[in-house]
Design a protein around this motif. Structure first.
Motif, PDB file in Angstrom:
ATOM      1  N   ALA A  44       0.781  -1.181   0.074  1.00  0.00           N
ATOM      2  CA  ALA A  44       0.188   0.016   0.119  1.00  0.00           C
ATOM      3  C   ALA A  44       0.815   1.183  -0.109  1.00  0.00           C
ATOM      4  O   ALA A  44       0.764   2.275  -0.795  1.00  0.00           O
ATOM      5  CB  ALA A  44      -0.981  -0.003   1.154  1.00  0.00           C
ATOM      6  N   MET A  45       2.049   1.226   0.669  1.00  0.00           N
ATOM      7  CA  MET A  45       2.787   2.341   0.855  1.00  0.00           C
ATOM      8  C   MET A  45       3.563   2.725  -0.618  1.00  0.00           C
ATOM      9  O   MET A  45       3.514   3.714  -0.959  1.00  0.00           O
ATOM     10  CB  MET A  45       3.715   2.165   1.936  1.00  0.00           C
ATOM     11  CG  MET A  45       3.167   2.164   3.346  1.00  0.00           C
ATOM     12  SD  MET A  45       2.243   3.738   3.463  1.00  0.00           S
ATOM     13  CE  MET A  45       3.415   5.077   4.040  1.00  0.00           C
ATOM     14  N   LEU A  46       3.659   1.572  -1.047  1.00  0.00           N
ATOM     15  CA  LEU A  46       4.411   1.557  -2.448  1.00  0.00           C
ATOM     16  C   LEU A  46       3.385   2.159  -3.494  1.00  0.00           C
ATOM     17  O   LEU A  46       3.725   2.998  -4.201  1.00  0.00           O
ATOM     18  CB  LEU A  46       4.767   0.288  -2.892  1.00  0.00           C
ATOM     19  CG  LEU A  46       5.521   0.141  -4.431  1.00  0.00           C
ATOM     20  CD1 LEU A  46       6.899   1.245  -4.183  1.00  0.00           C
ATOM     21  CD2 LEU A  46       6.257  -1.233  -4.614  1.00  0.00           C
ATOM     22  N   ARG A  47       2.253   1.683  -3.437  1.00  0.00           N
ATOM     23  CA  ARG A  47       1.206   2.252  -4.183  1.00  0.00           C
ATOM     24  C   ARG A  47       0.831   3.751  -3.910  1.00  0.00           C
ATOM     25  O   ARG A  47       0.533   4.587  -4.768  1.00  0.00           O
ATOM     26  CB  ARG A  47      -0.242   1.441  -4.155  1.00  0.00           C
ATOM     27  CG  ARG A  47      -0.201   0.241  -4.530  1.00  0.00           C
ATOM     28  CD  ARG A  47      -1.594  -0.648  -4.484  1.00  0.00           C
ATOM     29  NE  ARG A  47      -1.708  -2.059  -4.490  1.00  0.00           N
ATOM     30  CZ  ARG A  47      -2.578  -2.867  -4.537  1.00  0.00           C
ATOM     31  NH1 ARG A  47      -3.708  -2.303  -4.163  1.00  0.00           N
ATOM     32  NH2 ARG A  47      -2.502  -4.033  -5.039  1.00  0.00           N
ATOM     33  N   ALA A  48       0.903   3.824  -2.789  1.00  0.00           N
ATOM     34  CA  ALA A  48       0.484   5.419  -2.436  1.00  0.00           C
ATOM     35  C   ALA A  48       1.640   6.241  -3.011  1.00  0.00           C
ATOM     36  O   ALA A  48       1.357   7.426  -3.269  1.00  0.00           O
ATOM     37  CB  ALA A  48       0.544   5.495  -0.697  1.00  0.00           C
ATOM     38  N   LEU A  49       2.952   5.950  -2.783  1.00  0.00           N
ATOM     39  CA  LEU A  49       4.026   6.486  -3.347  1.00  0.00           C
ATOM     40  C   LEU A  49       4.028   6.779  -4.740  1.00  0.00           C
ATOM     41  O   LEU A  49       4.220   7.805  -5.581  1.00  0.00           O
ATOM     42  CB  LEU A  49       5.416   6.110  -2.790  1.00  0.00           C
ATOM     43  CG  LEU A  49       6.574   6.677  -3.347  1.00  0.00           C
ATOM     44  CD1 LEU A  49       6.614   8.225  -2.982  1.00  0.00           C
ATOM     45  CD2 LEU A  49       7.919   5.852  -3.196  1.00  0.00           C
ATOM     46  N   THR A  50       3.643   5.821  -5.635  1.00  0.00           N
ATOM     47  CA  THR A  50       3.614   5.718  -7.056  1.00  0.00           C
ATOM     48  C   THR A  50       2.362   6.795  -7.340  1.00  0.00           C
ATOM     49  O   THR A  50       2.551   7.400  -8.332  1.00  0.00           O
ATOM     50  CB  THR A  50       3.171   4.198  -7.394  1.00  0.00           C
ATOM     51  OG1 THR A  50       4.280   3.353  -7.034  1.00  0.00           O
ATOM     52  CG2 THR A  50       3.029   4.103  -8.947  1.00  0.00           C
ATOM     53  N   TYR A  51       1.332   6.859  -6.809  1.00  0.00           N
ATOM     54  CA  TYR A  51       0.286   7.486  -7.075  1.00  0.00           C
ATOM     55  C   TYR A  51       0.191   8.887  -6.233  1.00  0.00           C
ATOM     56  O   TYR A  51      -0.941   9.564  -6.443  1.00  0.00           O
ATOM     57  CB  TYR A  51      -1.185   6.720  -7.094  1.00  0.00           C
ATOM     58  CG  TYR A  51      -0.990   5.502  -7.887  1.00  0.00           C
ATOM     59  CD1 TYR A  51      -1.381   5.682  -9.237  1.00  0.00           C
ATOM     60  CD2 TYR A  51      -0.934   4.101  -7.462  1.00  0.00           C
ATOM     61  CE1 TYR A  51      -1.349   4.589 -10.053  1.00  0.00           C
ATOM     62  CE2 TYR A  51      -0.980   3.248  -8.372  1.00  0.00           C
ATOM     63  CZ  TYR A  51      -1.169   3.521  -9.711  1.00  0.00           C
ATOM     64  OH  TYR A  51      -1.293   2.428 -10.451  1.00  0.00           O
ATOM     65  N   PHE A  52       1.132   8.952  -5.598  1.00  0.00           N
ATOM     66  CA  PHE A  52       0.934  10.300  -4.879  1.00  0.00           C
ATOM     67  C   PHE A  52       0.759  11.619  -5.692  1.00  0.00           C
ATOM     68  O   PHE A  52      -0.051  12.538  -5.392  1.00  0.00           O
ATOM     69  CB  PHE A  52       2.396  10.362  -4.027  1.00  0.00           C
ATOM     70  CG  PHE A  52       2.390  11.859  -3.229  1.00  0.00           C
ATOM     71  CD1 PHE A  52       1.469  12.050  -2.281  1.00  0.00           C
ATOM     72  CD2 PHE A  52       3.266  12.826  -3.293  1.00  0.00           C
ATOM     73  CE1 PHE A  52       1.529  13.039  -1.209  1.00  0.00           C
ATOM     74  CE2 PHE A  52       3.402  13.933  -2.731  1.00  0.00           C
ATOM     75  CZ  PHE A  52       2.437  14.130  -1.812  1.00  0.00           C
ATOM     76  N   PRO A  53       1.479  11.629  -7.069  1.00  0.00           N
ATOM     77  CA  PRO A  53       1.078  12.918  -7.714  1.00  0.00           C
ATOM     78  C   PRO A  53      -0.353  12.996  -8.309  1.00  0.00           C
ATOM     79  O   PRO A  53      -0.990  14.075  -8.361  1.00  0.00           O
ATOM     80  CB  PRO A  53       1.976  12.534  -9.091  1.00  0.00           C
ATOM     81  CG  PRO A  53       3.185  11.699  -8.466  1.00  0.00           C
ATOM     82  CD  PRO A  53       2.315  11.021  -7.614  1.00  0.00           C
ATOM     83  N   THR A  54      -1.354  12.066  -7.944  1.00  0.00           N
ATOM     84  CA  THR A  54      -2.618  12.000  -8.245  1.00  0.00           C
ATOM     85  C   THR A  54      -3.561  12.490  -7.136  1.00  0.00           C
ATOM     86  O   THR A  54      -4.680  12.637  -7.299  1.00  0.00           O
ATOM     87  CB  THR A  54      -3.318  10.754  -8.905  1.00  0.00           C
ATOM     88  OG1 THR A  54      -3.059   9.815  -7.743  1.00  0.00           O
ATOM     89  CG2 THR A  54      -2.449  10.290  -9.987  1.00  0.00           C
TER      90      THR A  54
END
Length: 181
Positions: A44-54
């Protein structure tokens, strides 16, 4: 339009790290396996980092917990080879990761507390996953109804109904849950 909780220029760490404990707690309650919960939080943290720009502002906590919820259901579905909502939640009332004794309690109080935790854990285990997740998000993570709507994607009336049903089930707990430890 609601005011964002964070300014657009804030870094990911400032947004996500304060909610890491809530993310871990939700993951443990959803997947019922401490090792798998750690993996879910990492994903989840990896996903959050990946999608942080959104991320467009609003409740950073609700945004992160939605990602944790999705990651948990994905892992459960992967593990069971079927739709995540149909997956039977694993784990039992005797999970040692959640059995932390009160350092100030005497032996009788500690035993009584353990029995209460076991009974509560069994009652929560008996709830349908949709009710359990709403209850955990509201009562343990203290999210507002609107934040729970954002996390679960369910309409507010459904969230309120799930909470009511979950609370009613817990009120019936002594009559429906075995008292043996």
């Amino acid at each position: 339009m609601p005011q964002p909780d964070v300014a657009p220029g804030q870094r990911f760490e400032e947004l996500a790290l304060p909610h890491l404990d809530a993310a871990a707690n939700l993951a443990r309650w959803l997947v019922r396996d401490p090792a798998l919960a750690d993996d879910v939080v990492q994903d989840a943290m990896l996903r959050a980092l990946t999608y942080f720009p959104t991320f467009r502002g609003g409740s950073a906590r609700a945004w992160l917990l939605r990602i944790v919820r999705n990651a948990a259901y994905d892992r459960l579905a992967e593990r069971q080879g079927r739709d995540a909502r149909e997956v039977a939640i694993e784990g039992g009332a005797d999970d040692p990761a959640l059995d932390v004794p009160d350092p100030g309690a005497g032996p009788e109080a500690a035993m009584s507390g353990r029995q209460d935790r076991v009974r509560l854990r069994r009652a929560l285990d008996a709830l349908p996953v949709e009710q359990r997740e709403c209850l955990i998000l509201r009562e343990l993570e203290e999210l507002s109804y609107q934040e729970i709507v954002r996390v679960t994607g369910a309409p507010i009336g459904t969230v309120m109904s799930r909470l009511w049903r979950a609370r009613q089930a817990l009120l019936r707990m002594p009559a429906t849950v075995s008292h043996d430890a």
